[in-house]
Design an enzyme around this catalytic site. Structure first.
Site, PDB file in Angstrom:
ATOM      1  CG  ASP A  57      54.098  14.608  67.606  1.00 34.99           C
ATOM      2  OD1 ASP A  57      53.307  15.007  66.741  1.00 34.99           O
ATOM      3  OD2 ASP A  57      55.256  15.068  67.750  1.00 34.99           O
ATOM      4  CD  GLU A 217      64.597  22.187  60.894  1.00 33.04           C
ATOM      5  OE1 GLU A 217      63.978  21.998  61.953  1.00 33.04           O
ATOM      6  OE2 GLU A 217      64.125  21.982  59.768  1.00 33.04           O
ATOM      7  CG  HIS A 220      63.998  26.024  59.817  1.00 31.76           C
ATOM      8  ND1 HIS A 220      63.413  25.997  61.054  1.00 31.76           N
ATOM      9  CD2 HIS A 220      63.454  24.988  59.129  1.00 31.76           C
ATOM     10  CE1 HIS A 220      62.536  24.992  61.111  1.00 31.76           C
ATOM     11  NE2 HIS A 220      62.559  24.365  59.955  1.00 31.76           N
ATOM     12  CG  ASP A 245      65.277  20.914  65.302  1.00 26.94           C
ATOM     13  OD1 ASP A 245      65.564  20.363  66.390  1.00 26.94           O
ATOM     14  OD2 ASP A 245      64.121  21.255  65.006  1.00 26.94           O
ATOM     15  CG  ASP A 255      60.633  22.480  55.412  1.00 30.24           C
ATOM     16  OD1 ASP A 255      61.784  22.037  55.581  1.00 30.24           O
ATOM     17  OD2 ASP A 255      59.787  22.560  56.311  1.00 30.24           O
ATOM     18  CG  ASP A 257      61.948  18.562  57.298  1.00 34.42           C
ATOM     19  OD1 ASP A 257      62.731  19.448  57.684  1.00 34.42           O
ATOM     20  OD2 ASP A 257      60.745  18.534  57.615  1.00 34.42           O
TER      21      ASP A 257
HETATM   22  C1  GCO Z   1      59.306  22.371  60.633  1.00 33.44           C
HETATM   23  C2  GCO Z   1      59.921  22.470  62.009  1.00 33.44           C
HETATM   24  C3  GCO Z   1      59.271  21.553  63.015  1.00 33.44           C
HETATM   25  C4  GCO Z   1      59.702  21.869  64.439  1.00 33.44           C
HETATM   26  C5  GCO Z   1      58.902  21.077  65.418  1.00 33.44           C
HETATM   27  C6  GCO Z   1      59.396  21.217  66.818  1.00 33.44           C
HETATM   28  O1  GCO Z   1      59.943  22.856  59.691  1.00 33.44           O
HETATM   29  O2  GCO Z   1      58.210  21.830  60.497  1.00 33.44           O
HETATM   30  O3  GCO Z   1      61.288  22.196  61.888  1.00 33.44           O
HETATM   31  O4  GCO Z   1      59.569  20.231  62.694  1.00 33.44           O
HETATM   32  O5  GCO Z   1      61.048  21.596  64.623  1.00 33.44           O
HETATM   33  O6  GCO Z   1      57.581  21.498  65.348  1.00 33.44           O
HETATM   34  O7  GCO Z   1      58.991  22.390  67.347  1.00 33.44           O
HETATM   35 MN    MN Z   2      62.680  21.776  63.415  1.00 31.23          MN
HETATM   36 MN    MN Z   3      61.948  22.310  59.790  1.00 26.06          MN
END
Ligand code: GCO
Ligand code: MN
Ligand code: MN
Length: 387
Positions: A57, A217, A220, A245, A255, A257
């Site tokens: 990044d 997270e 997840h 997370d 997924d 987010d």
């Molecule tokens: C996803 C993950 C990533 C990780 C990130 C840090 O689902 O893609 O959550 O966002 O958190 O790569 O290691």
């Molecule tokens: Mn993550």
């Molecule tokens: Mn994620």
């Protein structure tokens, strides 16, 4: 109420979150890429405390040594200007085609060696920028078909890699802890160390378990159909909640987010309440991104929304704890009239004999009504703002 984010709240975002350009499997980017320096300024503007990154990044995978140094100088200058810190860093072991079949669990020893080299360089970079937590998300560590890899062998390879990296970190004298981030699937059909529970058990098999914890997270565990709070609580209770997370996710979907608290504010409430009640003092990292419909003003709305929702829920948790009706119900639920023989505090043969000799009124135990409907309704009313 003032819901302004402050540094003490430890709200962090990844470069990849606010810098997300809105590409998805069906569509091209909808936002122009912004540089790491621009992301830092955006995060400074919305009031974040810190910024996290994957090696690439910040530094492109094919940058020369001098390009790397210039990028890091510019980035550090932006940190100084905005007052942001870098509490966590991680490695991109998923984007490059070299990692299409995994990094540490690839069947190809050359790929495993390259993953190790890349991670050591990335740890150096993270520590140079101030990171004290290093996340391992094994996005490509899995399979589409179990004809392709031996799952027990894969776990052994993962263990060997982490053992090596723990020793490397110690050898360099870094003040750095590792946090494993479990995920059940996406981008692989199935990913190893699928849940918090898998990761907790795995950590105990490492050479330096004290160095390694969890980065759970929301999305997840929710994708796996699990109760996120229960996983977080188990990690916390084991002394393994090194990072978290935060985002949101509807079960049974891709997924997503989403912005923290967007899908299920009640679950988010219990999560925030737990973190605040136990005094979790790590980072609150928002691993989410703005809708694909947004421009960069919308990205700021997204980032501000994550932090604001967290702070609103924190205030709701304070109200919940201070509510006398709720408090009375909690007392009632946990009441102890002292009539049962105690066996707490460890075994003794006396306790065992007393307990075996005791007569219980089983019918009465089963007949007792528990006021959980009222307690939950009060919680819902508090969250809906009518209390
Ligand atoms: C996803 C993950 C990533 C990780 C990130 C840090 O689902 O893609 O959550 O966002 O958190 O790569 O290691
Ligand atoms: Mn993550
Ligand atoms: Mn994620």
């Amino acid at each position: 109420m003032d819901y302004t984010p402050k540094s003490e709240h430890k709200f962090t975002f990844g470069l990849w979150t606010v810098g997300n350009v809105g590409r998805d499997p069906f569509g091209e980017p909808v936002r122009q890429p912004i540089s790491p320096v621009e992301s830092v300024h955006l995060l400074g503007e919305v009031g974040a405390y810190g910024v996290n990154f994957h090696d690439n990044d910040l530094v492109p995978i094919d940058a020369s040594g001098s390009e790397r140094d210039q990028i890091v100088r510019d980035f550090k200058a932006a940190l100084r200007e905005t007052g942001l810190v870098v509490p966590m860093a991680t490695t991109n072991l998923f984007a490059d085609p070299a990692f299409k079949d995994g990094a540490f669990t690839s069947n190809d020893p050359k790929v495993r060696a390259y993953a190790m080299q890349k991670t050591m360089n990335s740890i150096d970079l993270g520590v140079e920028c101030g990171a004290e937590v290093y996340v391992f998300w094994g996005g490509r560590e899995g399979t589409e078909s179990d004809a392709t890899k031996n799952p027990a062998e894969s776990i052994k390879r993962f263990r060997e890699a982490l053992n090596f990296l723990c020793r490397y970190t110690q050898d360099q004298g870094y003040n750095l802890r590792f946090a494993l981030e479990p995920k059940p699937n996406e981008p692989r059909g199935d990913i190893y160390l699928a849940t918090v529970g898998h990761a907790l058990a795995f950590i105990e098999t490492l050479d330096h378990p004290e160095m390694v914890g969890l980065n759970p997270e929301v999305a997840h565990e929710t994708m796996a159909g699990l109760n996120f709070l229960h996983g977080v609580a188990q990690a916390w209770e084991a002394g393994k909640l090194f990072h978290i997370d935060l985002n949101d996710q509807a079960p049974g979907r891709y997924d997503q987010d989403f912005r923290f608290g967007m899908v299920n504010p009640k679950n988010a409430f219990f999560l925030v309440k737990f973190l605040e009640d136990v005094g979790y003092d790590g980072n609150r990292h928002f691993d989410a991104h703005a809708f694909r419909t947004e421009d960069y003003e919308g990205v700021k709305d997204f980032a501000r929304g994550c932090m604001r929702t967290y702070l609103i829920l924190k205030e709701k948790a304070r109200q919940w704890n201070a509510d006398s009706e709720i408090h009375a119900l909690v007392q009632e639920i946990n009441a102890d009239d002292g009539s049962a023989p105690s066996w707490a505090g460890g075994y003794s043969s006396d306790k065992a004999n007393t307990l075996k000799a005791h007569t219980f009124d089983r019918q009465a135990l089963g007949a007792r009504g528990l006021p959980y409907e009222r307690l939950d309704q009060l919680t819902v009313e508090l969250l809906l703002g009518v209390r």
